[in-house]
Design a protein around this motif. Structure first.
Motif, short mmCIF file in Angstrom:
data_model
loop_
_atom_site.label_atom_id
_atom_site.label_comp_id
_atom_site.label_asym_id
_atom_site.label_seq_id
_atom_site.Cartn_x
_atom_site.Cartn_y
_atom_site.Cartn_z
N LEU A 52 22.91 -30.68 20.09
CA LEU A 52 21.73 -30.06 20.54
C LEU A 52 20.59 -30.93 20.06
N ASP A 53 20.70 -31.01 18.59
CA ASP A 53 19.74 -31.87 18.08
C ASP A 53 19.52 -33.24 18.38
N LEU A 54 20.70 -33.91 18.88
CA LEU A 54 20.49 -35.14 19.27
C LEU A 54 19.72 -35.08 20.84
N ILE A 55 20.21 -34.03 21.54
CA ILE A 55 19.44 -34.03 22.96
C ILE A 55 17.85 -33.92 22.87
N ASP A 56 17.84 -33.18 21.55
CA ASP A 56 16.16 -32.79 21.59
C ASP A 56 15.54 -34.01 21.06
N GLU A 57 16.01 -34.89 20.49
CA GLU A 57 15.26 -35.90 19.73
C GLU A 57 14.91 -37.03 20.88
#
Length: 61
Positions: A52-57
């Motif tokens: 999820l963090d990668l998607i939000d970056e």
């Protein structure tokens, strides 16, 4: 393992009844999956959060 069981027993008596019931249900599901050798199909919360963090970056290209 005995220490873990003792800590869980203490916590189950300290938590609100609805929280204790949710924990009991989750543990029952984990035991059932372990009995079926199916624990590897569960996604780790850590891994899920990393995705999820990668998607939000923001994109950097």
């Amino acid at each position: 393992m005995d220490a873990l069981v003792q800590e869980l027993d203490i916590k189950l008596r300290q938590w609100q009844p609805d929280i204790a019931q949710q924990v009991r249900q989750c543990l029952a599901e984990i035991i059932e999956l372990a009995d079926q050798d199916a624990l590897d199909v569960l996604r780790s919360r850590v891994v899920e959060q990393e995705v999820l963090d990668l998607i939000d970056e923001p994109e950097t290209w």
